[in-house]
Design an enzyme around this catalytic site. Structure first.
Site, PDB file in Angstrom:
ATOM      1  NE  ARG A  48      73.918 -16.061  76.360  1.00  0.00           N
ATOM      2  CZ  ARG A  48      74.710 -15.058  76.794  1.00  0.00           C
ATOM      3  NH1 ARG A  48      74.356 -14.333  77.834  1.00  0.00           N
ATOM      4  NH2 ARG A  48      75.849 -14.819  76.196  1.00  0.00           N
ATOM      5  CE1 TYR A 100      57.585 -35.509  80.526  1.00  0.00           C
ATOM      6  CE2 TYR A 100      59.040 -33.751  81.254  1.00  0.00           C
ATOM      7  CZ  TYR A 100      58.715 -34.736  80.343  1.00  0.00           C
ATOM      8  OH  TYR A 100      59.511 -34.944  79.257  1.00  0.00           O
ATOM      9  CG  ASP A 172      54.251 -28.093  85.565  1.00  0.00           C
ATOM     10  OD1 ASP A 172      53.463 -27.643  84.709  1.00  0.00           O
ATOM     11  OD2 ASP A 172      55.149 -28.916  85.307  1.00  0.00           O
ATOM     12  CE  LYS A 197      54.140 -31.435  76.458  1.00  0.00           C
ATOM     13  NZ  LYS A 197      55.342 -30.971  77.012  1.00  0.00           N
TER      14      LYS A 197
HETATM   15  O1  P1T Z   1      58.880 -30.886  77.315  1.00  0.00           O
HETATM   16  P1  P1T Z   1      59.151 -29.572  77.941  1.00  0.00           P
HETATM   17  O2  P1T Z   1      58.600 -28.409  77.198  1.00  0.00           O
HETATM   18  O3  P1T Z   1      60.590 -29.383  78.320  1.00  0.00           O
HETATM   19  O4  P1T Z   1      58.304 -29.538  79.326  1.00  0.00           O
HETATM   20  C1  P1T Z   1      58.495 -30.442  80.371  1.00  0.00           C
HETATM   21  C2  P1T Z   1      57.219 -30.658  81.127  1.00  0.00           C
HETATM   22  C3  P1T Z   1      57.020 -30.012  82.335  1.00  0.00           C
HETATM   23  N1  P1T Z   1      55.879 -30.170  83.056  1.00  0.00           N
HETATM   24  C4  P1T Z   1      54.892 -30.963  82.623  1.00  0.00           C
HETATM   25  C5  P1T Z   1      53.647 -31.119  83.447  1.00  0.00           C
HETATM   26  C6  P1T Z   1      55.012 -31.626  81.404  1.00  0.00           C
HETATM   27  O5  P1T Z   1      53.996 -32.399  80.994  1.00  0.00           O
HETATM   28  C7  P1T Z   1      56.202 -31.500  80.639  1.00  0.00           C
HETATM   29  C8  P1T Z   1      56.425 -32.230  79.368  1.00  0.00           C
HETATM   30  N2  P1T Z   1      55.593 -33.352  79.216  1.00  0.00           N
HETATM   31  C9  P1T Z   1      55.582 -34.206  78.159  1.00  0.00           C
HETATM   32  C10 P1T Z   1      56.429 -34.133  77.126  1.00  0.00           C
HETATM   33  C11 P1T Z   1      54.547 -35.252  78.238  1.00  0.00           C
HETATM   34  O6  P1T Z   1      54.220 -35.879  77.216  1.00  0.00           O
HETATM   35  O7  P1T Z   1      54.022 -35.465  79.333  1.00  0.00           O
END
Ligand code: P1T
Length: 381
Positions: A48, A100, A172, A197
């Site tokens: 963990r 987001y 971010d 991403k």
């Molecule tokens: O989905 P996750 O890995 O938990 O990340 C969240 C997140 C945080 N910050 C930004 C700028 C993001 O775009 C995202 C996740 N976004 C999508 C799933 C989307 O399609 O925009």
């Protein structure tokens, strides 16, 4: 010796495996590690908190963001949650009005109930950030380019305000990736990523990351990382590490394709408005030129005269683009923010920043751009 980006993407954090010479970091599929006597171990106690495959990934991520420390999480949201755990009831956060949807949701639906106040401003105007700061402000959280309207925030200008006010500053960097911009070099205390991403890049892993320089802050974050346990398994860490090896090649192709697609869409009769920071008339174009190396692979468009039904009809007709949440993979995706990724934001709030029912967001992949343009052509015809 300091290496350049592509070399770091392929090698940073990775040595041939000491036991076998394996060139690729093995998937250390183990939850625990043998101790010779209690506390006498090789630096790994329990997965963990620590795992060698994850550690290689974290070191590579740190190198790509020009940071000293990397932390990988089971999702971008787990990474965000870990930062927010530094806050106490009564604290305030100044953040962007275009984020987001999941970030907006964790701020307002999870952390507000613990007495933390979030102030949403247009961070593209650094003076709005300054004006929102009070003695209770503990954190500034920005996204640039923002999701989904690709607003640009001047990372350094907001960083100067954070520093003057001794406020923690998080960027971010999901939409840009470290190939295009490095917020730590511009004054950010922490860079956050949805590694789901561009970093992983193949739409087969959900993962998050934090990268930073300050050792005390790293220790505080590591405490929550381990105590709360939103950490990823070794298989996902391996895949993300493998994805990173081509980040520079993929990003170059994403940007090249996006340039051509943005040009195709700009004067299309079915397109009312287009958001892409590469256009000289984009309000953040000069900031983008200053802090990014190219303009990225994300484009958003507002369809001319389309209601929700017509927008759904158009979004469902693509053949090469896939209608799906997420972004940053090698394949092109189309997303309807109002009902998909940003569905948790109340209608009046999202519409006030341009997330209208006829907005579509394109994650431009690295397929042959002629096929992508032909797909857009047939859908918009
Ligand atoms: O989905 P996750 O890995 O938990 O990340 C969240 C997140 C945080 N910050 C930004 C700028 C993001 O775009 C995202 C996740 N976004 C999508 C799933 C989307 O399609 O925009």
């Amino acid at each position: 010796m300091s290496y350049k980006f592509a070399t770091k993407a392929i090698h940073a954090g990775q040595e041939a495996d000491p036991t076998t010479g394996a060139v690729m970091t093995p998937i250390y599929q183990t939850s625990t590690y043998k101790q010779a006597s209690p506390g006498d171990h090789k630096g790994y106690e329990y997965s963990r908190g620590t795992n060698p495959t994850r550690k290689a990934l974290e070191d590579c991520l740190a190198a790509l963001e020009n940071g000293r420390f990397g932390l990988a999480f089971a999702s971008g949201m787990a990474a965000t949650d870990t930062v927010l755990r530094l806050l106490k009831p009564g604290d305030e956060v100044v953040t962007g009005d275009d984020l987001y949807g999941g970030s907006y949701r964790i701020f307002t639906k999870v952390y507000e109930q613990y007495g933390i106040r979030f102030v949403f401003v247009n961070t593209a105007d650094a003076e709005e950030v300054r004006a929102a700061i009070t003695p209770k402000t503990k954190l500034i959280w920005i996204e640039t380019p923002s999701n989904p309207t690709l607003k640009l925030t001047d990372i350094k200008a907001v960083g100067d305000i954070a520093k003057e006010n001794k406020v923690l500053y998080v960027v971010d960097n999901t939409f840009a990736s470290p190939y295009l911009q490095n917020p730590l070099d511009l004054g950010a205390d922490i860079v956050m990523h949805s590694a789901t991403k561009y970093l992983n890049g193949h739409s087969d892993v959900v993962m998050g990351a934090l990268i930073l320089n300050d050792e005390d802050l790293y220790k505080q974050l590591w405490f929550y990382y381990n105590a709360v346990g939103g950490t990823p398994g070794p298989q996902d860490a391996f895949l993300a590490l493998r994805g990173l090896k081509t980040l520079h090649v993929r990003m170059k192709a994403h940007c090249e394709n996006a340039h051509k697609i943005a040009a195709f869409l700009k004067d299309h009769p079915k397109v009312d408005k287009i958001y892409w920071p590469g256009f000289t008339d984009h309000p953040g174009h000069e900031i983008a030129k200053k802090q990014m190396r190219d303009f990225g692979g994300m484009i958003s468009i507002v369809l001319k005269g389309a209601d929700l039904q017509e927008t759904f009809r158009i979004a469902s007709r693509f053949k090469v683009f896939t209608l799906a949440e997420s972004l940053g993979g090698v394949e092109s995706l189309i997303n309807h923010p109002a009902t998909m990724t940003h569905g948790s934001i109340p209608k009046e709030i999202r519409e006030s920043v341009g997330v209208v029912d006829n907005l579509l967001r394109l994650s431009v992949g690295i397929e042959d751009v002629d096929d992508l343009i032909a797909d857009l052509e047939q859908v918009l015809a």
